[in-house]
Design a protein around this motif. Structure first.
Motif, PDB file in Angstrom:
ATOM      1  N   LYS A  43       0.834  -1.210   0.000  1.00  0.00           N
ATOM      2  CA  LYS A  43       0.000   0.000   0.000  1.00  0.00           C
ATOM      3  C   LYS A  43       0.865   1.255   0.000  1.00  0.00           C
ATOM      4  N   SER A  44       1.937   1.229   0.781  1.00  0.00           N
ATOM      5  CA  SER A  44       2.861   2.363   0.813  1.00  0.00           C
ATOM      6  C   SER A  44       3.572   2.531  -0.526  1.00  0.00           C
ATOM      7  N   MET A  45       3.939   1.424  -1.139  1.00  0.00           N
ATOM      8  CA  MET A  45       4.661   1.485  -2.416  1.00  0.00           C
ATOM      9  C   MET A  45       3.780   2.033  -3.537  1.00  0.00           C
ATOM     10  N   LEU A  46       2.481   1.959  -3.373  1.00  0.00           N
ATOM     11  CA  LEU A  46       1.561   2.511  -4.368  1.00  0.00           C
ATOM     12  C   LEU A  46       1.502   4.039  -4.341  1.00  0.00           C
ATOM     13  N   THR A  47       2.050   4.645  -3.275  1.00  0.00           N
ATOM     14  CA  THR A  47       1.925   6.097  -3.124  1.00  0.00           C
ATOM     15  C   THR A  47       2.969   6.902  -3.899  1.00  0.00           C
ATOM     16  N   GLY A  48       4.043   6.268  -4.342  1.00  0.00           N
ATOM     17  CA  GLY A  48       5.042   7.030  -5.078  1.00  0.00           C
ATOM     18  C   GLY A  48       6.226   6.171  -5.502  1.00  0.00           C
ATOM     19  N   TRP A  49       6.997   6.708  -6.466  1.00  0.00           N
ATOM     20  CA  TRP A  49       8.127   5.951  -7.009  1.00  0.00           C
ATOM     21  C   TRP A  49       9.226   5.713  -5.981  1.00  0.00           C
ATOM     22  N   LYS A  50       9.467   6.681  -5.121  1.00  0.00           N
ATOM     23  CA  LYS A  50      10.499   6.509  -4.096  1.00  0.00           C
ATOM     24  C   LYS A  50      10.136   5.347  -3.178  1.00  0.00           C
ATOM     25  N   ASN A  51       8.908   5.332  -2.712  1.00  0.00           N
ATOM     26  CA  ASN A  51       8.454   4.232  -1.858  1.00  0.00           C
ATOM     27  C   ASN A  51       8.477   2.905  -2.609  1.00  0.00           C
ATOM     28  N   SER A  71       9.755  -9.255  -5.025  1.00  0.00           N
ATOM     29  CA  SER A  71       8.417  -9.840  -4.832  1.00  0.00           C
ATOM     30  C   SER A  71       7.382  -8.760  -4.529  1.00  0.00           C
ATOM     31  N   LEU A  72       7.784  -7.784  -3.751  1.00  0.00           N
ATOM     32  CA  LEU A  72       6.855  -6.707  -3.426  1.00  0.00           C
ATOM     33  C   LEU A  72       6.583  -5.818  -4.627  1.00  0.00           C
ATOM     34  N   TRP A  73       7.552  -5.665  -5.509  1.00  0.00           N
ATOM     35  CA  TRP A  73       7.317  -4.917  -6.747  1.00  0.00           C
ATOM     36  C   TRP A  73       6.237  -5.593  -7.575  1.00  0.00           C
ATOM     37  N   VAL A  74       6.323  -6.921  -7.666  1.00  0.00           N
ATOM     38  CA  VAL A  74       5.322  -7.665  -8.445  1.00  0.00           C
ATOM     39  C   VAL A  74       3.948  -7.500  -7.806  1.00  0.00           C
ATOM     40  N   GLN A  75       3.869  -7.624  -6.485  1.00  0.00           N
ATOM     41  CA  GLN A  75       2.591  -7.452  -5.796  1.00  0.00           C
ATOM     42  C   GLN A  75       2.041  -6.044  -6.005  1.00  0.00           C
ATOM     43  N   THR A  76       2.920  -5.059  -5.961  1.00  0.00           N
ATOM     44  CA  THR A  76       2.499  -3.675  -6.161  1.00  0.00           C
ATOM     45  C   THR A  76       1.981  -3.461  -7.581  1.00  0.00           C
ATOM     46  N   ALA A  77       2.641  -4.075  -8.553  1.00  0.00           N
ATOM     47  CA  ALA A  77       2.166  -3.958  -9.940  1.00  0.00           C
ATOM     48  C   ALA A  77       0.769  -4.555 -10.084  1.00  0.00           C
ATOM     49  N   PHE A  78       0.534  -5.699  -9.460  1.00  0.00           N
ATOM     50  CA  PHE A  78      -0.795  -6.303  -9.511  1.00  0.00           C
ATOM     51  C   PHE A  78      -1.820  -5.433  -8.789  1.00  0.00           C
ATOM     52  N   ALA A  79      -1.433  -4.848  -7.659  1.00  0.00           N
ATOM     53  CA  ALA A  79      -2.340  -3.964  -6.923  1.00  0.00           C
ATOM     54  C   ALA A  79      -2.632  -2.700  -7.723  1.00  0.00           C
TER      55      ALA A  79
END
Length: 187
Positions: A43-51, A71-79
Protein backbone atom coordinates in the motif's frame (compact mmCIF):
# COMPACT_ATOMS: atom_id res chain seq x y z
CA UNK A 1 -9.37 -39.90 -29.26
CA UNK A 2 -6.52 -40.01 -31.74
CA UNK A 3 -5.57 -36.44 -30.85
CA UNK A 4 -5.53 -37.34 -27.15
CA UNK A 5 -3.19 -40.26 -27.80
CA UNK A 6 -0.91 -38.12 -29.92
CA UNK A 7 -0.78 -35.27 -27.41
CA UNK A 8 -1.36 -37.15 -24.16
CA UNK A 9 1.66 -35.59 -22.46
CA UNK A 10 0.57 -32.06 -23.33
CA UNK A 11 -2.98 -32.79 -22.15
CA UNK A 12 -1.67 -34.27 -18.89
CA UNK A 13 0.56 -31.24 -18.32
CA UNK A 14 -2.34 -28.88 -19.00
CA UNK A 15 -4.47 -30.74 -16.46
CA UNK A 16 -1.67 -30.62 -13.88
CA UNK A 17 -1.23 -26.88 -14.45
CA UNK A 18 -4.98 -26.33 -14.12
CA UNK A 19 -4.92 -28.33 -10.89
CA UNK A 20 -2.01 -26.24 -9.59
CA UNK A 21 -3.83 -23.03 -10.54
CA UNK A 22 -7.01 -24.20 -8.83
CA UNK A 23 -5.27 -25.31 -5.63
CA UNK A 24 -3.11 -22.21 -5.32
CA UNK A 25 -5.84 -19.69 -6.16
CA UNK A 26 -8.93 -21.31 -4.62
CA UNK A 27 -10.64 -18.86 -2.27
CA UNK A 28 -7.73 -16.41 -2.12
CA UNK A 29 -10.34 -13.67 -1.88
CA UNK A 30 -11.26 -15.04 1.58
CA UNK A 31 -7.73 -14.73 2.97
CA UNK A 32 -7.81 -11.01 3.63
CA UNK A 33 -4.42 -9.36 3.33
CA UNK A 34 -2.56 -12.48 4.50
CA UNK A 35 0.67 -11.05 5.93
CA UNK A 36 -0.43 -7.52 6.85
CA UNK A 37 3.17 -6.35 7.21
CA UNK A 38 3.82 -6.92 3.49
CA UNK A 39 0.35 -5.67 2.57
CA UNK A 40 1.09 -2.37 4.33
CA UNK A 41 4.33 -2.13 2.38
CA UNK A 42 2.51 -2.70 -0.92
CA UNK A 43 0.00 0.00 0.00
CA UNK A 44 2.86 2.36 0.81
CA UNK A 45 4.66 1.48 -2.42
CA UNK A 46 1.56 2.51 -4.37
CA UNK A 47 1.92 6.10 -3.12
CA UNK A 48 5.04 7.03 -5.08
CA UNK A 49 8.13 5.95 -7.01
CA UNK A 50 10.50 6.51 -4.10
CA UNK A 51 8.45 4.23 -1.86
CA UNK A 52 8.15 1.74 -4.71
CA UNK A 53 11.86 1.61 -5.43
CA UNK A 54 12.94 1.31 -1.80
CA UNK A 55 10.05 -0.96 -0.71
CA UNK A 56 9.02 1.49 1.99
CA UNK A 57 6.83 0.26 4.79
CA UNK A 58 5.54 3.68 5.74
CA UNK A 59 3.97 6.24 3.39
CA UNK A 60 6.63 8.79 4.37
CA UNK A 61 9.34 6.55 2.92
CA UNK A 62 11.46 6.38 6.07
CA UNK A 63 11.31 2.68 6.89
CA UNK A 64 11.97 -0.13 4.45
CA UNK A 65 10.69 -3.66 4.65
CA UNK A 66 12.93 -6.50 5.85
CA UNK A 67 13.10 -8.18 2.40
CA UNK A 68 14.51 -7.15 -0.96
CA UNK A 69 11.92 -5.53 -3.19
CA UNK A 70 11.39 -7.86 -6.18
CA UNK A 71 8.42 -9.84 -4.83
CA UNK A 72 6.85 -6.71 -3.43
CA UNK A 73 7.32 -4.92 -6.75
CA UNK A 74 5.32 -7.66 -8.45
CA UNK A 75 2.59 -7.45 -5.80
CA UNK A 76 2.50 -3.68 -6.16
CA UNK A 77 2.17 -3.96 -9.94
CA UNK A 78 -0.80 -6.30 -9.51
CA UNK A 79 -2.34 -3.96 -6.92
CA UNK A 80 -1.88 -1.05 -9.32
CA UNK A 81 -3.69 -2.93 -12.09
CA UNK A 82 -6.44 -4.66 -10.07
CA UNK A 83 -6.71 -2.39 -7.05
CA UNK A 84 -5.42 -2.88 -3.53
CA UNK A 85 -7.24 -6.00 -2.34
CA UNK A 86 -6.06 -9.07 -0.49
CA UNK A 87 -6.57 -11.30 -3.52
CA UNK A 88 -4.70 -8.93 -5.84
CA UNK A 89 -1.53 -9.08 -3.75
CA UNK A 90 -1.76 -12.87 -3.27
CA UNK A 91 -2.47 -13.59 -6.95
CA UNK A 92 1.17 -13.12 -8.10
CA UNK A 93 2.28 -15.81 -5.64
CA UNK A 94 -0.37 -18.18 -6.98
CA UNK A 95 0.76 -17.53 -10.55
CA UNK A 96 4.39 -18.04 -9.55
CA UNK A 97 3.41 -21.41 -8.10
CA UNK A 98 1.82 -22.48 -11.39
CA UNK A 99 4.90 -21.26 -13.24
CA UNK A 100 7.13 -23.28 -10.92
CA UNK A 101 5.15 -26.44 -11.66
CA UNK A 102 5.69 -25.85 -15.40
CA UNK A 103 9.42 -25.17 -14.94
CA UNK A 104 9.87 -28.32 -12.82
CA UNK A 105 8.17 -30.34 -15.54
CA UNK A 106 10.51 -28.95 -18.21
CA UNK A 107 13.65 -29.40 -16.10
CA UNK A 108 12.88 -32.98 -15.10
CA UNK A 109 11.64 -33.96 -18.56
CA UNK A 110 14.92 -32.77 -20.04
CA UNK A 111 16.93 -35.25 -17.97
CA UNK A 112 14.57 -38.12 -17.23
CA UNK A 113 11.75 -38.07 -19.80
CA UNK A 114 8.14 -36.97 -20.03
CA UNK A 115 6.67 -39.40 -17.50
CA UNK A 116 9.13 -38.33 -14.81
CA UNK A 117 8.46 -34.69 -15.62
CA UNK A 118 4.72 -35.15 -15.26
CA UNK A 119 5.10 -37.04 -11.98
CA UNK A 120 7.41 -34.33 -10.61
CA UNK A 121 5.02 -31.58 -11.65
CA UNK A 122 2.06 -33.41 -10.10
CA UNK A 123 3.88 -34.08 -6.83
CA UNK A 124 4.85 -30.41 -6.56
CA UNK A 125 1.34 -29.24 -7.46
CA UNK A 126 -0.15 -31.48 -4.73
CA UNK A 127 2.46 -30.73 -2.08
CA UNK A 128 0.56 -29.21 0.88
CA UNK A 129 3.28 -26.77 1.97
CA UNK A 130 3.70 -25.57 -1.61
CA UNK A 131 -0.05 -24.89 -1.85
CA UNK A 132 -0.16 -23.07 1.48
CA UNK A 133 2.86 -20.90 0.68
CA UNK A 134 1.33 -19.93 -2.67
CA UNK A 135 -1.76 -18.61 -0.86
CA UNK A 136 0.11 -15.93 1.07
CA UNK A 137 1.71 -12.65 0.12
CA UNK A 138 5.04 -13.78 1.57
CA UNK A 139 7.95 -13.74 -0.86
CA UNK A 140 8.48 -17.52 -1.00
CA UNK A 141 6.57 -18.38 -4.19
CA UNK A 142 8.47 -15.86 -6.29
CA UNK A 143 11.72 -17.06 -4.69
CA UNK A 144 10.94 -20.70 -5.54
CA UNK A 145 9.93 -19.77 -9.09
CA UNK A 146 13.21 -18.02 -9.84
CA UNK A 147 15.25 -20.72 -8.09
CA UNK A 148 13.57 -23.32 -10.31
CA UNK A 149 14.28 -21.19 -13.40
CA UNK A 150 17.91 -20.89 -12.31
CA UNK A 151 18.24 -24.66 -11.88
CA UNK A 152 16.58 -25.26 -15.27
CA UNK A 153 18.98 -22.87 -17.01
CA UNK A 154 21.95 -24.46 -15.21
CA UNK A 155 20.93 -27.92 -16.43
CA UNK A 156 20.74 -26.52 -19.96
CA UNK A 157 24.17 -24.90 -19.55
CA UNK A 158 25.69 -28.19 -18.40
CA UNK A 159 24.11 -30.15 -21.24
CA UNK A 160 24.86 -27.77 -24.07
CA UNK A 161 27.97 -26.06 -22.77
CA UNK A 162 26.70 -22.59 -23.65
CA UNK A 163 27.78 -19.55 -21.70
CA UNK A 164 24.46 -17.86 -22.46
CA UNK A 165 22.54 -20.45 -20.41
CA UNK A 166 25.03 -20.17 -17.55
CA UNK A 167 24.61 -16.39 -17.49
CA UNK A 168 20.82 -16.81 -17.66
CA UNK A 169 21.01 -19.14 -14.67
CA UNK A 170 22.93 -16.54 -12.70
CA UNK A 171 20.47 -13.80 -13.70
CA UNK A 172 17.58 -15.91 -12.41
CA UNK A 173 19.52 -16.64 -9.23
CA UNK A 174 20.15 -12.90 -8.80
CA UNK A 175 16.44 -12.19 -9.12
CA UNK A 176 15.74 -14.94 -6.58
CA UNK A 177 18.29 -13.33 -4.27
CA UNK A 178 16.44 -10.04 -4.62
CA UNK A 179 13.23 -11.83 -3.68
CA UNK A 180 14.45 -13.26 -0.36
CA UNK A 181 18.24 -12.80 -0.04
CA UNK A 182 20.45 -15.73 0.96
CA UNK A 183 17.67 -18.32 0.80
CA UNK A 184 18.15 -18.23 -2.97
CA UNK A 185 21.50 -19.94 -2.54
CA UNK A 186 19.88 -23.08 -1.11
CA UNK A 187 20.03 -24.54 -4.60
Amino acid sequence: MRILRKHHEAVALALILLLAAFLSAYRIWDLGYSNEFYAASVKSMLTGWKNFFFASLDPGGWITVDKPPVSLWVQTAFAKVFGFYGWSIVLPQSLAAVGTVAVIYRAVKRQFGGAAGLISALVLALSPIFIIVSKTNNTDSVLIFFMALSAWAMVRACEQGRLRDLVLSMVFLGIAYNAKTLEAFLI
